[in-house]
Design an enzyme around this catalytic site. Structure first.
Site, PDB file in Angstrom:
ATOM      1  N   TYR A  52      67.509  67.040  87.572  1.00  0.00           N
ATOM      2  CA  TYR A  52      66.231  67.130  88.270  1.00  0.00           C
ATOM      3  C   TYR A  52      65.717  65.713  88.488  1.00  0.00           C
ATOM      4  O   TYR A  52      66.214  64.766  87.863  1.00  0.00           O
ATOM      5  CB  TYR A  52      65.193  67.826  87.378  1.00  0.00           C
ATOM      6  CG  TYR A  52      65.198  69.332  87.347  1.00  0.00           C
ATOM      7  CD1 TYR A  52      65.161  70.092  88.512  1.00  0.00           C
ATOM      8  CD2 TYR A  52      65.164  70.008  86.122  1.00  0.00           C
ATOM      9  CE1 TYR A  52      65.113  71.479  88.452  1.00  0.00           C
ATOM     10  CE2 TYR A  52      65.111  71.393  86.058  1.00  0.00           C
ATOM     11  CZ  TYR A  52      65.084  72.126  87.225  1.00  0.00           C
ATOM     12  OH  TYR A  52      65.020  73.483  87.166  1.00  0.00           O
ATOM     13  N   GLU A  98      60.183  72.919  81.688  1.00  0.00           N
ATOM     14  CA  GLU A  98      59.445  72.665  80.443  1.00  0.00           C
ATOM     15  C   GLU A  98      58.931  71.223  80.432  1.00  0.00           C
ATOM     16  O   GLU A  98      58.821  70.582  79.386  1.00  0.00           O
ATOM     17  CB  GLU A  98      60.321  72.939  79.195  1.00  0.00           C
ATOM     18  CG  GLU A  98      60.667  74.375  78.980  1.00  0.00           C
ATOM     19  CD  GLU A  98      61.616  74.936  80.048  1.00  0.00           C
ATOM     20  OE1 GLU A  98      61.136  75.763  80.843  1.00  0.00           O
ATOM     21  OE2 GLU A  98      62.790  74.572  80.076  1.00  0.00           O
ATOM     22  N   ASN A 156      62.322  74.832  93.404  1.00  0.00           N
ATOM     23  CA  ASN A 156      62.976  75.341  92.202  1.00  0.00           C
ATOM     24  C   ASN A 156      62.475  76.737  91.892  1.00  0.00           C
ATOM     25  O   ASN A 156      61.274  76.922  91.678  1.00  0.00           O
ATOM     26  CB  ASN A 156      62.683  74.427  91.009  1.00  0.00           C
ATOM     27  CG  ASN A 156      63.506  74.805  89.793  1.00  0.00           C
ATOM     28  OD1 ASN A 156      64.708  74.545  89.759  1.00  0.00           O
ATOM     29  ND2 ASN A 156      62.889  75.441  88.825  1.00  0.00           N
ATOM     30  N   GLU A 157      63.383  77.691  91.905  1.00  0.00           N
ATOM     31  CA  GLU A 157      63.031  79.090  91.621  1.00  0.00           C
ATOM     32  C   GLU A 157      61.754  79.477  92.362  1.00  0.00           C
ATOM     33  O   GLU A 157      60.840  80.069  91.783  1.00  0.00           O
ATOM     34  CB  GLU A 157      62.863  79.316  90.118  1.00  0.00           C
ATOM     35  CG  GLU A 157      64.177  79.265  89.370  1.00  0.00           C
ATOM     36  CD  GLU A 157      64.074  79.793  87.941  1.00  0.00           C
ATOM     37  OE1 GLU A 157      62.963  79.850  87.392  1.00  0.00           O
ATOM     38  OE2 GLU A 157      65.126  80.181  87.384  1.00  0.00           O
ATOM     39  N   GLU A 233      71.937  77.410  86.896  1.00  0.00           N
ATOM     40  CA  GLU A 233      71.447  77.151  85.538  1.00  0.00           C
ATOM     41  C   GLU A 233      72.036  78.212  84.627  1.00  0.00           C
ATOM     42  O   GLU A 233      71.524  79.333  84.546  1.00  0.00           O
ATOM     43  CB  GLU A 233      69.922  77.258  85.470  1.00  0.00           C
ATOM     44  CG  GLU A 233      69.188  76.095  86.067  1.00  0.00           C
ATOM     45  CD  GLU A 233      67.675  76.267  85.990  1.00  0.00           C
ATOM     46  OE1 GLU A 233      67.171  76.963  85.079  1.00  0.00           O
ATOM     47  OE2 GLU A 233      66.995  75.725  86.877  1.00  0.00           O
ATOM     48  N   TYR A 300      67.445  72.261  73.005  1.00  0.00           N
ATOM     49  CA  TYR A 300      67.844  73.422  73.805  1.00  0.00           C
ATOM     50  C   TYR A 300      69.061  74.168  73.235  1.00  0.00           C
ATOM     51  O   TYR A 300      69.571  75.083  73.839  1.00  0.00           O
ATOM     52  CB  TYR A 300      68.151  72.961  75.251  1.00  0.00           C
ATOM     53  CG  TYR A 300      67.790  73.982  76.306  1.00  0.00           C
ATOM     54  CD1 TYR A 300      66.501  74.041  76.828  1.00  0.00           C
ATOM     55  CD2 TYR A 300      68.734  74.887  76.787  1.00  0.00           C
ATOM     56  CE1 TYR A 300      66.167  74.960  77.803  1.00  0.00           C
ATOM     57  CE2 TYR A 300      68.408  75.822  77.762  1.00  0.00           C
ATOM     58  CZ  TYR A 300      67.126  75.848  78.270  1.00  0.00           C
ATOM     59  OH  TYR A 300      66.789  76.764  79.248  1.00  0.00           O
TER      60      TYR A 300
HETATM   61  C1  GLA Z   1      64.173  78.172  84.881  1.00  0.00           C
HETATM   62  C2  GLA Z   1      63.835  76.832  85.497  1.00  0.00           C
HETATM   63  C3  GLA Z   1      64.242  75.661  84.629  1.00  0.00           C
HETATM   64  C4  GLA Z   1      63.864  75.913  83.189  1.00  0.00           C
HETATM   65  C5  GLA Z   1      64.493  77.205  82.717  1.00  0.00           C
HETATM   66  C6  GLA Z   1      64.180  77.561  81.287  1.00  0.00           C
HETATM   67  O1  GLA Z   1      65.417  78.556  85.171  1.00  0.00           O
HETATM   68  O2  GLA Z   1      64.416  76.693  86.765  1.00  0.00           O
HETATM   69  O3  GLA Z   1      63.629  74.514  85.105  1.00  0.00           O
HETATM   70  O4  GLA Z   1      62.485  76.000  83.112  1.00  0.00           O
HETATM   71  O5  GLA Z   1      64.007  78.259  83.488  1.00  0.00           O
HETATM   72  O6  GLA Z   1      64.589  76.588  80.429  1.00  0.00           O
END
Ligand code: GLA
Length: 581
Positions: A52, A98, A156-157, A233, A300
């Site tokens: 990122y 996060e 992102n998402e 991911e 993590y």
């Molecule tokens: C999502 C987000 C990431 C991170 C994960 C959890 O997938 O895209 O940036 O926040 O969740 O760790």
């Protein structure tokens, strides 16, 4: 190198390729460790690294762009290239992760009519300017310009947040207009609504998940039958929040099963290969019912530990990835050295309240406002007033607090208010007494609809139901502590700074144990290594070797909640991130 998408395959230099990638955030790992991390990636069988980009570090101060030191993304990409790794970039501008405010700069909140993550003129103006600067760093490293960057992600998402396609399209066009001519992609959860809202034409749709490959791809296969399948991911662990019962982990068996299943399908990016650390005040938070700020470590339970050590997951994955490698994998590099430097006494201290005026100039205000309104975004803030009559069993109450504050009458703490607990505190005081609200910003929310909540006293503050006028506000960004007067004795003040020296023979990674302290943050040689809180689960803070020097070193601990014991600290050679399940 050429890289493109042809039907359902990634094609590198004319041949189909499976991406075996791992997430490494340059801004969470010291620059001096990048080589070691990439060497370990190659020896594990990875052919790609993903990162990122953190807008809120590159433009921490509005209009001042920085790409030096740990923020030198160009150097990061080149170092990866030197090790033969391809690279994927995820510039956001929103990144979740996060990370404080999902990577957005806090000062966006001060803009009128601001709405983040949509086609809002102000938001667009600022991220456009950021992308001009960021892409000037990245563009030369694209594979189309002779570098190693093969793909770039938009947003992102987004499918978990909103549904503004005009915004997503604008962002994609902005990447293209700035010469980002490698394949673009989006990443989302696998649910139908997420994929529908998060994807746009001209960007490959990838998915994020940690298990159940087939279930996650069910809907995706229906609407995107003919594209390369990639888990962008593949969660190998999870993050921890303060107050969690245990340090989150994922078993080797579960993770390797998901990896095997995904490799049958296509490509993957392990999130995280190494998590690294939320140094300073840069941790994010979740906020659904309650506000849950994340701990300092972003270990993590990833493939490498926070300090870069090989894990059982690494060894198991290496066996799998070796089967996909063109030639035998190199030997596994050694772990970096760790040292237990022992216990040291902090010999000087300074109460916070008595140093307030030295630390920054107070601003007089009729009613208290949020932290952002005073032009700063991190750390603590003090609101002080002199009471103009006696109060007996009075109640000070807050409409909202960002995020936790202690209420002092003169030097005595009357109680604590917390966004997750009570927003009221009882007190008694005499006319002429000083009332101080000392408030901590514990990190901005990085996910969901409550991201814009302000810090400090955000909203009305009432005493016995009425507005109290006349406050002096002291910003405490905790960035320059030079003005504090330390004394060679140990204070009884609840909120205080403690200072000491410790000596180091050979410089190595180490971990700081703070058994005598409750809550605060630590600086080593002037570098903020992050927050601690006795409630855990994290019990030690990672101290990278690059912060230390042979001979005498400096440590400063800020304590907000009162010490639990002697003001000593201990450097140990193993991390303690809490119990695992
Ligand atoms: C999502 C987000 C990431 C991170 C994960 C959890 O997938 O895209 O940036 O926040 O969740 O760790």
């Amino acid at each position: 190198m050429t890289f493109e998408i042809q039907k359902n395959q990634f094609i590198k230099d004319g041949k189909p390729i499976k991406l075996i990638s791992g997430a490494v955030h340059y801004f969470r790992n010291m620059r001096g460790t990048w080589d070691d991390i990439f060497e370990k990636m190659v020896a594990c069988g990875c052919n790609c690294v993903e990162t990122y980009c953190a807008w809120n570090l590159h433009e921490k101060i509005k209009d001042e762009f920085r790409f030096d030191g740990n923020l030198n993304i160009r150097e990061f990409l080149r170092t990866a290239a030197k090790h033969g790794l391809m690279a994927i970039v995820r510039p956001g501008p929103y990144i979740c992760s996060e990370w404080e405010f999902g990577g957005l700069p806090w000062w966006l909140q001060n803009e009128e009519e601001m709405e983040i993550r949509c086609f809002n003129p102000k938001y667009i103006e600022y991220f456009d300017r950021y992308l001009d600067h960021l892409f000037a760093e990245i563009r030369p490293e694209l594979c189309t310009n002779g570098g190693n960057v093969i793909m770039a992600q938009c947003e992102n998402e987004y499918g978990s947040y909103g549904d503004d396609k005009k915004y997503l399209n604008y962002l994609r066009d902005g990447y293209r207009a700035r010469g980002i001519d490698v394949p673009l992609f989006t990443s989302d959860g696998g649910e139908c609504g997420m994929v529908l809202d998060g994807t746009i034409d001209g960007c490959l749709s990838t998915l994020n998940f940690g298990s159940k490959v087939e279930e996650n791809f069910r809907f995706h296969d229906e609407i995107y039958p003919d594209v390369p399948k990639m888990c962008m991911e593949m969660w190998d662990g999870w993050f921890d929040a303060w107050g969690d019962e245990y340090h989150h982990t994922t078993s080797v068996e579960d993770y390797t099963k998901t990896v095997r299943d995904m490799l049958k399908r296509g490509s993957l990016n392990m999130y995280m290969f190494i998590g690294g650390t939320n140094f300073g005040f840069m941790n994010g938070a979740n906020h659904y019912e309650t506000f849950t700020p994340d701990v300092t470590s972003y270990d993590y339970d990833a493939i490498l530990t926070e300090c870069g050590d090989i894990t059982p997951k690494y060894l198991a994955l290496r066996e799998i990835f070796a089967q996909y490698a063109e030639k035998p994998l190199p030997e596994i590099p050694k772990n970096r050295e760790k040292k237990a430097y022992g216990r040291f006494e902090l010999t000087e201290s300074a109460g916070l309240l008595e140093n307030l005026e030295k630390m920054s100039k107070a601003i007089h205000t009729e009613v208290p406002k949020c932290m952002e309104a005073y032009g700063f975004g991190f750390g603590y803030i003090s609101y002080r007033t002199t009471l103009n009559r006696d109060y007996d069993d009075a109640v000070i109450s807050f409409e909202s607090i960002g995020d936790r504050a202690q209420i002092y009458i003169n030097d005595t703490c009357a109680g604590t208010v917390y966004i997750n607990a009570s927003l009221e505190c009882k007190f008694s005081a005499k006319k002429g007494d000083t009332l101080t609200v000392l408030c901590e910003n514990m990190g901005r929310t990085n996910y969901g609809s409550k991201m814009m909540r302000k810090k400090g006293i955000a909203g009305r503050c009432l005493i016995d139901g009425k507005i109290h006028f006349g406050w002096d506000v002291t910003p405490l960004p905790m960035e320059n502590l030079d003005a504090i007067s330390f004394e060679k004795k140990i204070t009884d003040a609840k909120a205080a700074f403690y200072h000491g020296k410790f000596s180091v023979d050979v410089v190595a990674d180490t971990f700081l144990k703070l058994d005598g302290f409750s809550k605060g943050f630590v600086e080593i040689n002037g570098f903020n290594i992050g927050r601690f809180w006795e409630i855990g689960p994290q019990k030690t803070l990672y101290v990278p070797s690059s912060l230390l020097k042979p001979g005498e070193n400096d440590i400063m601990v800020f304590e907000s909640d009162g010490r639990r014991g002697e003001p000593t600290v201990e450097f140990v050679d193993k991390p303690d991130l809490g119990k695992t399940k």
